[in-house]
Each structure stands twice: as structure tokens, then as C-alpha cells.
Design an enzyme around this catalytic site. Structure first.
Site, PDB file in Angstrom:
ATOM      1  N   HIS A  28      94.611  -7.210 108.314  1.00 39.63           N
ATOM      2  CA  HIS A  28      93.375  -6.905 107.594  1.00 39.63           C
ATOM      3  C   HIS A  28      93.233  -7.806 106.382  1.00 39.63           C
ATOM      4  O   HIS A  28      93.670  -7.461 105.283  1.00 39.63           O
ATOM      5  CB  HIS A  28      93.387  -5.443 107.160  1.00 39.63           C
ATOM      6  N   HIS A 275      87.185  -7.168 107.850  1.00 41.05           N
ATOM      7  CA  HIS A 275      88.071  -6.017 107.643  1.00 41.05           C
ATOM      8  C   HIS A 275      89.380  -6.095 108.412  1.00 41.05           C
ATOM      9  O   HIS A 275      90.450  -6.068 107.822  1.00 41.05           O
ATOM     10  CB  HIS A 275      87.350  -4.712 108.012  1.00 41.05           C
ATOM     11  N   GLU A 427      94.266  22.969 101.369  1.00 37.75           N
ATOM     12  CA  GLU A 427      95.538  22.858 102.077  1.00 37.75           C
ATOM     13  C   GLU A 427      95.976  21.409 102.243  1.00 37.75           C
ATOM     14  O   GLU A 427      97.166  21.083 102.097  1.00 37.75           O
ATOM     15  CB  GLU A 427      95.441  23.515 103.454  1.00 37.75           C
ATOM     16  N   HIS A 488      92.113  33.456 112.668  1.00 34.75           N
ATOM     17  CA  HIS A 488      93.263  33.485 111.769  1.00 34.75           C
ATOM     18  C   HIS A 488      94.584  33.688 112.498  1.00 34.75           C
ATOM     19  O   HIS A 488      95.619  33.792 111.857  1.00 34.75           O
ATOM     20  CB  HIS A 488      93.079  34.591 110.727  1.00 34.75           C
TER      21      HIS A 488
END
Lengths: 687, 687
Positions: A28, A275, A427, A488
Site C-alpha cells: 500500500h 491505495h 463492548e 440474549h
């Protein structure tokens, strides 16, 4: 002000990057070309980093969050002459990155892999490549720095005051994990954290105008950050001014927005083509011409560039480290206990007496949830290991991971000495931040419901790939969550975590298996672990005549031998299903079927045992085997063999009280016994 | 202005919620108590929704992103008398939610589970509970609405102009996935999208001041949203004004920040205790007293409240739907083709001739990457199925999922007719948005590298749980990515996806298996699929004497029979490893070992076949079996049995050219042959 040596150094970096990528025919080039001046300025003028001791504890951290630009980092590590460090943190007498390494960029066994890999190449502070992870991890490093300062600095001994820099691209800024981490960093006022946003406005699909038109600076102001802008990446004075503004800031983290041009100086400047593909020989030649580099010389480094780096970052780093080590000497005399702790932290060792914190739980048919026993053990251990700290993604009252003994407050903006972090409902950032704390050598944990491990997988994976001892604590581990229902109830998460190389997944069956789990995981130095714990109470087994819980260390063990001494069938289970297996064993015994119960809290450790032990626990001759686990059955076939069966989950569960669910899904002594009976009959050819 | 009936209705809702939670002895009262007035105002005064036809295509959508407040939704569905709909979208003549359902909240087989579940209860537009998912999914609904309008509206026929509302809490606003989705929604100027942010400033661990102090309003302004604030959730006029401001906005999505008090009116108001536990009989009684409800009546609904909802949302919805259906009649006459498409969309059917878009690829030893063949098939299919649309998380040039035929531009702010979406580097939002498009009955796909499926698991899981036909397209599916190295080499992702109930995971071996994969997945109505595709070229098999690629529909099939007709060993493989298995078969044949090659593109479909077929493909008598897959070996034991072995991955891979990696990790004809030889010997008792 830019000197000729500045220009020469920057363009040398650019040349090395282009040549490495061209030699690899892969890589890159766009980002190294655009941001080299900024990285150079940071390293040469600001970064407090001693190439001769790249693991000096108070070094500034540099995180290349746009990890695909690895050639930039390899070039910097080469030019500054960073020394190699072995995987166990011994400094070696050789360069970490030689010109030959650069020449073998992206080839097998090179020290210059495609993306920065922690512990493979010294100077890499954390593994990056998956976008957003580097910046999120840098927040954990900054937290660790503040905590170390709060705990160990003394009047006259500012042992810890390092800065944390992360270089990020447009992709990093779009990923949700970076938003989560930035919001928390702002809240915690981590003023020693600096993200440099390489805004080249080009991603793989094109200009950012097709998908990313928000006002990033304003967003970060909303998070409570200091924001400053550099209009031209090539303007070293502007870059320096921005970094000075960061250094002067004492309240907020800093975002430096740098406007740059992807593939700068090459024929594909400002296009997506810059890129992710080599420029080609002609492109490299054209860019070298633009930069005034010799067009025909590959991997060209003017000798004065090495000297220039040695006079800049090298001399500055050496002075700083030497002064620090001098201070540490005096500190050791004045505060021997604290100094001892610091040395253990660096070596990833625990206090001598840490195991005395571990006691056993008495038998108790009612028992307690493993989240509860784990919370107690964690609190005991944390008192013995002062650098064990962490928090929850807004679920501490449920996951029971809060440290509640005297002297443990919250880690907050006003007080960085606390050992309880509030990660918020974030999280993914929680796990990435734990990674950052772990690469700073602390022993972090974070917790959440097992179902939400899905949200954090990107970072959990990096903890395994980096081989760092992060503790991922997951409670509410099955349909045992009951009424909250399928959204859940984790079903596939156990298998998903077990599929991850290098992650130890523990699902203890009772309070004493929890103790033994903690005995194993506390001592880990180079492996992460996932603790999978129940919401509901589980009996604490009376182990008289039973296998000892210390069997956890071997991954699986015979908990209850077959009543006859010779098993007709083997019941294999983990966690909450072990008690069920024992109940089925009793039921089967009443009808003359002799069942052995094997508790298998950690598959990975069991797989590491010698065949002899494994065959003792699961004798090949006993082909009637039943595995019982409230989870996807994927993977159990390895242990049950051709004659076995699994009582597991094949759907996402349902919303109902646990008892109704156990009946519905067959997790009853009768249900298990019936399957066992069938297996025994099949083994006898009666089926 | 608030009437007595407004107050009575709102408090009736609150009473129902408290009673349902108390009866279940489980649930989340805090949020329903605080936000009931806002939900009520939205439903009664604004939402264009016909309770008698809850799947009317142009209905406004309401998403309860804070899904733990499900009791609120169940109460609204009950009071408005929403009709039940069967899982195949037939409207039934009964209430979706009866008082008895509310009484059995969170019990087995109730229509009122712990969190809203799509297709289980009509009126639920998408499954919510995992925070952030609802709001992110709502962006997909808004995109679908704009696209339907752009394609199907005609002068005088505004068939699609529905609004999408999502009600979110502090947790939703902290999750990264919501940040990703909000940034994209702002970019796309989705002015018919309204998020209502229930800012009660309390989460499970405490007040948001401990972790979430950013300026949310300013952040959304930075995303390009219209932001308005309601200072008091109980002020219906202020709520109405805010919603009118949304209705008047034609350029930007709207965020309504509502300040509320968790557990309003109860003894635990403004405390974390109000969040996730029943109030207890005394608490409920006290709250009822506060609200002027009869303290001793459970599930109390004054008859005039039913009437009031019927006069409000009921009458308004009925008028709107009737007018729309009248319009559709005329539309059908004027635009029969478009009307036919709309009917098929609603029934999840494809155009009659869609399969004619599928052609076969000629044999080609050089072949092409399956990402390439997939891209071609996708483009052919998309021409036959106009409502097949999607995009990539900034990787379209690599995943080959761009639609490039005439008339397919970008879906952008200025032109909502495009079928190519630029999701940006936002994998999690991409998958959630695809879910939102799928529940709006379009056929969406999104793509990324397989490694980044980890980032999107939360939303992939919901597609499986909701049983909606989202196409998750993952390329760069193994160490085949080569130089990018372990951060980009998926190892455990295949097993992780296979562990997920209800998700069909396909890893086709050549271009013609790709065609057959698309034949299966295009026809799916109630299942999502993951397509796992190679970066590198794979040969297109010459199938003369070989099994036909149509075997994909059975999940696994005999690709190449053992040369002798009786296999000594079975080689099982998927994707890029199938060609390797064929090469090993040749090598083994030369030494007299007769190997059958089984291609296993989809385990889930194979497991559904009758035992007879499965035993034909993998005869139980042939115990020498070798599975070959560049992935975690977890799960293969089910197919290889006790006598088998797996050539798989046990580490995260390495950064190097693919050829070097294949040798390093044993994926060579010699490596596979050696393992096969050993298995055959072991089967003969020679080992």
C-alpha cells in the site's frame, strides 16, 4: 523550519516504502507517500523513544492504526536503528529491521510483514491492520499510562508520563470501534493521548465524498477532545505546531486533522489506485524523480540520514531513558516495594504469594452462580495482584466483576488511580482497550454477557494474535439467561471462541473449578483467556470420591468415575451441564448403566495433554459417549467419536423461565439418560 | 394539549407494563415508565399504521431499539388492536397481542417474549435487544423506503413515502454500530428517518456521568442531522412539536433528544434499580397510586382507551391504507409491470424467468477467482431481479459486488434510485442496514473480506434469528490473501459462521459451483446466506465424468469418483481446496490408492439430506477420510469420523506470497497425499 536533512529524510522514507512495495509486488504505497512528513516530524522531533531500548517502560507509544501503511513503520524502524527484542522481552544486539528485511517485505519469515505484528518486530506497539483497532487500543495504552503514573509516581519521581500517539486514516475514523473509544477517551480526559487523522479523503471505493461527509472535527469536539488542523501534510512547521498544541493540552485528548494527498508525488496521487497496489517501475521512477531521489538506486539511504536520526530521536531518547533509569535507581532505594512491583510488571510476573489468595469453596448443593464465585475469586486475586484491573461494558452488577475491597475506586477523569473502569455500552472498545492495557504490561480484564462477545470479536482476535494475557469475562452463558430470550441467549458463541487459535476458553462447572480456572489464567503470560460463566446458581460439588478441581489445569478430567469402575458410557459436559450429567449418572446407575462423568472446562488445554492422559479420561474403547452442552454442537464430534451423541442447541433458544427451557430443549436428567441409553444400546448392537 | 384520555391512555400503558413485568417476575420497567408518553404521542398522533393491516407496505415503521422495553411495545400493540400475521405474511383475524399474552409475558410460547422478535409477533418490524441494532437497522428501512419511492412512485402515485422511527436509549447511542449508521444516514440525507433518543441518563452501572458525557446533539449535528430537544418526556405538546419538526424536515434525518426519568413515578425513579428488575408489589402499587390508576386492578384497561386508540391511530391508519390501496388499483392499470414487481416483492417471490439469467462457465484450467465468477453471476441476476441491490463496506473493487450494467448508478443523497450502496468502512452498520432492507422485503446484499465478518457478527446473527434472506458476501476467504498476513487471513471465521443456527454458509469450489450457489440463495425466502469466496483464481473444472455442480443444492456431492470405483479414501474439501483434493487424487492414483473427492460447499444443506444420500456421498464403510480446508478444523470431525484426519489451519497464518504459505501449512498435493496414505494405512491396521 525544514532543513535539507528533513527533506532528505522524508524522501528517503518514501523511497524505501516504494521500493519495498515494488520488491514485494504487493502493498500500500499511497498512505506512506502522503503521511511520511508527519510521521517523520513526530518521530524525529517529538517521540520520546530510545531505539536502543524499544521497550523502556516510559517511552512514548506510536500506533500505526492505518496498519496497511506498514512500510512506513518498517522504514522508520530501520532508519532509527531500533534494536530487536525477543518475544520474551530480551533486547538483542541487532537491528530489528535491516535493509534485507525491507527487501523481503511481505515474504515468509521477514521482520517486515504485510501489517505490523506485535512481538514479531520490535517497535511495533500493537498489531494493526483491521481498521479502528489501533486507535481504540491506543486508548488502553493511555489509560495504562495514567494508572501507572497514579500508582507509581512519587514526588520527584515522575516515572510515568509517556504520551500515546496513533496515526489513523479515513477508514479508522469510520469504524464504530473508534467512535466508542473516542467517546470514552474524551470522557476520561486522557490528555496524553493524541490521534493524528491522516485525512487523504480517498478510500478503496473512491473519494470519501461518496460515503463519509460528516464533520469529523466537530464530532470530536462533541466527544470533548481538543481538535487542531494541519492544512498540508508537507508543512512540517504546521505539524510541529499541532503537536505542540497537543503537548500543551492538559485536559483533553487531542485530534490532529492532517489534510494530505494519497500517493503524493506519484502518478496516481489523489486516486484510489494509490491505495493498495504497487506503483509499478515507471510509477516509482516518476515519484523518485519528483522527490529528487536517484531514480536507479533501490533502497537508497544517504549515510547522513542515519546520522540525522541518531542525532534526533536517537540522542533524545537515549538521554531521556538514561535520566529515567537514574531516577529509577534512587526510586528503588526509596520505594523498594513499588520498584519490585514495576519489575514484575515488566517481566509479566506475579507477586510471590499470589496463590495464597485462592481458597476453596465448601460443598453446597444449592451452590452459587459461577459469575458470583468468579467475582469473589477475582476480588481476592486483585488484592494480591495490584496491577490486575478492569471493568465491564456497563454490566458490572450482572457480571460481578467490580472490585469492591478497600482502596479500589473508579478510574475516572479526576482520579486515575482507580481500578474499576466503566467502559459504557461499548463492548468492542472495551476489548480493544484491554488489549492496550495488556501491551502496556498490566493485567486487564473486561466483562460482558457472552452473547455480546460477538460485538468484540475483532479485538478478542487481536488479543489472541498478539499473544497477550487479556482476560475476557463472559457471563449469562447459555439459555440459562431464561426470559431475556434468543437475542440474549448465546448459542454459537462458545464454538466461535473455541475456533479462535490461541484463545483459552474456560467454562467451569462449579465454584471450585472457578478457583482453578483463575489459578491457570492468572499465571498466563502470553495467552488470552475467555471465562464463560453462568448467570444461575450451580451446586458446589462435594468432591469426596470425585476428581479434584485442579483437573481444570489439564482441560478435562474424570469428575465422577462410573459406579461399576468400568464405564458403559461417558458423559462429557462443561459448566452448568456438569451437574446435569451427574444427575443423569445417578438415574442411569439405578437401571444398571454405569456412567463416567467427565468435566471438560477447557478444550484447548485438554488437547495439549499427552495422548496417554487423554485416553485415560476418554478411553477409546468406550464408544458410547454423550456430550451435554447448552450450545451449538459444532466441535463436539472430536470427543464423542463415531458412537457418540450430543445434547446441544440447534436453535437460538426462546424467551421463558429457565426451567421451561430446560425441558423444551432436553436438558433434563431424563432427556440425557435417554440419549445415553440409546448410545449404550447402539454400542451393543441393539439399536 | 393533553386531554384526559391522553393521560389515561399513557398511564394505562404504564400500568400494563408494570403488571406484565410483575407477573413475569422479570423484565425492565424503567424505560416504559419514562418514555410511554413519547411512544404514545408518536403512535396516537403521528404513526401512519393500520392495526388491521400491520404489513401494509407504505406503513410508517416503528423500531424499538431499546428492545428491553418490550412491554411498552406489547402494550401498544394490544391497545391498538394490531392484527396477527402468520410467518408467511398472511393477516389473521385475531389480535396479535391479547391481555392473556401480556399476562404470560416472558413465558414459553407467549406472543410477548422478553425482547421484540420479528415474525413472532406482528407489529414488530425488526428483532431488537442487542443495543444499537435497532437504530442501525432503521437506516436500512429508510434506504429501502427511498429506493422504493424512486423506483415505483409515479406522477400522482406517491406509493412510498413512509417514515421510519426508532426509539433508542443511552446504550444504543454508545454502541459503535449506531455511530456508523448515523454517519451514513446523515451522508445519504435520509430525511424520512427519525431517531428518538430517550435520554434518561441512567444505565446498568449507574448515571451516564460515569462514562458517557459527550454532547450527543453536537455529534449528530456533525453527522449532518437535524437535532431537536424535548426537555420533558411528559410534555406531549413538546413531543408533538419535535415530531412536526421532523415531518417538516426534507434534507436531513432527525434526532429528537428527549430528557426523561427512568422509572418515572415509581419509588426507584432515576436509579439504576429501575432498569432491569420488577418493581415488586409495593413498588407497582406506589406507582399506580402516583399515576391515578386503581391500585388493586391488574392489567387494567378502561374501555374508552381502546376506543380512543381506534379513533386515533386506528382511524387514521385505516383511511391512509384505504386511500393507498385505491391508488394502487389505478396504478396497477397504468403500470402493470411495476405493480407486478411490487406484488412479488411483498410475497418474496422472484420474476418468473429469473433462472434464465444463470449460465454455465466453460471448463478452464486457469479459471478465475470465485469472487470474480460471483460478481458476474450477481450482475446477471440483478438484471433479472430489479430489487436485488446492495454494496460493500468500501471493498467493492476487491469483492467484485458492484452492479455495472446500464441503469445502475449509486444510491446517493441526490439520487435514491441507484442500486449500488457505498457503506463506507462500516461493516457492522452495513450488515444491519442490509437487515433493514430485507425486512422491507428487498433482496439486499453486502460484501466485505471474510476476516471482517467478525465486525458484523451482531447483525449477521440477527439476520439468522429473524430468518430474513440477507446475502452476506465475503471474499478473501483464507490464507489465499497471502501477503496481507494474519490480520487479514480468516482462519476461525468459517467455523464461527457455521456455528450460527439458520445461516447457510457456502464456499463454492469453482465458477459453476458459484452459479449453483446463487441459484440456491437467490430463491431463499426465509434464510440468510453467507457466500465465502476466493481472492485467487481457481480452475473451472471440466465436469465430463465428474459430478454436476447442481450438487451444490444438496450441500455436498461426489465431484470425482474414485478411479477404481471403490474408494480407498475419501477426500472432503471446500472452495479453493477442492482443486487441491483433485490433484492429490491424481497423485494417489499413481501409486494405486483410489480416492474419491467430495465437494462440500454447504454443510448445513448436506446435514438436511436424508441419511441415504449422506451415506452415498460419505459411505460409512470407508473410514479413511481426509478433510482439507484452509481454516480452523473445528467441526470437520462430524464428517471424517474416527478414522479421519484434517489438513487445516491451527495458527493465524503468516504474511507471505500464497505459494510459500501453501507449502508452509501443508496445502500441497504431496502434503495431502501423505495424510491420505497414512489414513489408508491406519484403516488397514498398518499404522
Amino acid at each position: 523550519m525544514m532543513t535539507d536533512l528533513d527533506t532528505l529524510s522524508i524522501n528517503t522514507i518514501r523511497g524505501l516504502c516504494m521500493d519495498a512495495i515494488q520488491a514485494a509486488d504487493s502493498g500500500h504505497p499511497g498512505t506512506p507517500l502522503d503521511i511520511a512528513p508527519v510521521a517523520y516530524t513526530l518521530w524525529q522531533r517529538f517521540l520520546r523513544f530510545d531505539p536502543a531500548d524499544p521497550i523502556w517502560p516510559n517511552r512514548d507509544r506510536f500506533v500505526l492504526s492505518e496498519g496497511h501503511a506498514s512500510a512506513l513503520l518498517w522504514s522508520l524502524l530501520h532508519l532509527t536503528g531500533v534494536h530487536a527484542v525477543d518475544p520474551d522481552y530480551e533486547i538483542l544486539g541487532r537491528r530489528a529491521v535491516t535493509l534485507d528485511d525491507l527487501r523481503s517485505f511481505r515474504r515468509l519469515d521477514s521482520h517486515c510483514p504485510g501489517h505490523p505484528e506485535y512481538r514479531l518486530t520490535s517497535g511495533v506497539e500493537t498489531t494493526t491492520g483491521p481498521l479502528g483497532q489501533g486507535v481504540a487500543t491506543s486508548v488502553g495504552m493511555a489509560i495504562a499510562g495514567q494508572w501507572l503514573a497514579a500508582r507509581y509516581n512519587r514526588d520527584g519521581f515522575p516515572l510515568f508520563d509517556f504520551d500515546v500517539y496513533a496515526l489513523a486514516g479515513d477508514g479508522c475514523m469510520m469504524e464504530g470501534v473508534s467512535s466508542e473509544a473516542a467517546s470514552l477517551a474524551g470522557h476520561l480526559r486522557l490528555s496524553k493521548l493524541c490521534w493524528i487523522y491522516d485525512s487523504n479523503r480517498v478510500t478503496i471505493e473512491g473519494h470519501t465524498r461518496i460515503t463519509f461527509t460528516e464533520d469529523v472535527a466537530e464530532r470530536f469536539l462533541a466527544y470533548g477532545w481538543n481538535v487542531t488542523t494541519v492544512a498540508d501534510a508537507n508543512d512540517l512547521d504546521a505539524v510541529s505546531r499541532a503537536l505542540h498544541s497537543f503537548k500543551a493540552e492538559t485536559e483533553r485528548p487531542t485530534l490532529v486533522v492532517v489534510h494530505s494527498h494519497i500517493g503524493y508525488g506519484s502518478p496516481v496521487e489523489d486516486t484510489p489506485e494509490a491505495h493498495g497496489a504497487p506503483l509499478g517501475p515507471d510509477g516509482v521512477r516518476a515519484a523518485k524523480r519528483f522527490f529528487g531521489l536517484p531514480e536507479d538506486a533501490d533502497f537508497f539511504v544517504p549515510p547522513q540520514v542515519y546520522d540525522w536520526f541518531a542525532e534526533g530521536i536517537g540522542a533524545r531518547g537515549d538521554r531521556a531513558r538514561a535520566a529515567w533509569e537514574g531516577g529509577l535507581k534512587a526510586y528503588r532505594d526509596a520505594y523498594p516495594q513499588a520498584a519490585d512491583e514495576l519489575e514484575r510488571i515488566q517481566r509479566r510476573e506475579l507477586p510471590d504469594d499470589w496463590e495464597s489468595a485462592l481458597t476453596t469453596f465448601p460443598p453446597d448443593p444449592k451452590g452459587m452462580a459461577t459469575r458470583d464465585s468468579s467475582g469473589r475469586v477475582l476480588n481476592a486475586l486483585a488484592q494480591a495482584v495490584p496491577w490486575l484491573l478492569g471493568g465491564s461494558a456497563d454490566l458490572a452488577p450482572s457480571t460481578k466483576t467490580r472490585l469492591v475491597f478497600d482502596g479500589t475506586g473508579d478510574f475516572q477523569a479526576g482520579d486515575h488511580s482507580g481500578r474499576n473502569l466503566h467502559f459504557g455500552v461499548r463492548e468492542h472498545a472495551a476489548a480493544a482497550i484491554a488489549n492496550g492495557m495488556a501491551v502496556t504490561k498490566l493485567r486487564p480484564f473486561w466483562s460482558g454477557f457472552l452473547i455480546f462477545s460477538d460485538y468484540a470479536r475483532g479485538a478478542i482476535r487481536l488479543s489472541a494474535l498478539m499473544e497477550i494475557p487479556v482476560l475476557h469475562i463472559f457471563t449469562h452463558d447459555s439459555i440459562g439467561v431464561g426470559e431475556d430470550g434468543p437475542t440474549h441467549q448465546p448459542v454459537e458463541q462458545l464454538a466461535s471462541l473455541r475456533a479462535m487459535p490461541g484463545l483459552l476458553v474456560f467454562r467451569p462447572a462449579d465454584a471450585n473449578e472457578v478457583v482453578e480456572t483463575w489459578r491457570v489464567v492468572a499465571a498466563l503470560r502470553h495467552e488470552p483467556a475467555a471465562l464463560v460463566l453462568s448467570r444461575q446458581a450451580l451446586p458446589t460439588f462435594d468432591r469426596s470420591g470425585f476428581g479434584a478441581a485442579s483437573g481444570v489445569a489439564k482441560g478435562a478430567y474424570v469428575l465422577a468415575e462410573a459406579p461399576s469402575g468400568t464405564p458403559d458410557v461417558i458423559l462429557l459436559a462443561t459448566g452448568s451441564e456438569v451437574a446435569l450429567a451427574l444427575a443423569a449418572r445417578d438415574e442411569l446407575a439405578a437401571e444398571g448403566i454405569s456412567a463416567r462423568v467427565v468435566s471438560m472446562p477447557c478444550w484447548e488445554l485438554f488437547d495439549r495433554q499427552p495422548r496417554e492422559y487423554r485416553d485415560q479420561v476418554i478411553p477409546p474403547g468406550v464408544t458410547a459417549r454423550v456430550a451435554i452442552e447448552q450450545a451449538s454442537t459444532l466441535g463436539w464430534d472430536r470427543y464423542i467419536g463415531d458412537g457418540g451423541a450430543v445434547v446441544g442447541m440447534h436453535t437460538f433458544g426462546a424467551s421463558a423461565p429457565l426451567k421451561q427451557l430446560l425441558t423444551k430443549f432436553g436438558f433434563t436428567p431424563e432427556g440425557v439418560s435417554q440419549v445415553a441409553r440409546e448410545r449404550v444400546a447402539a454400542g451393543r448392537g441393539e439399536a
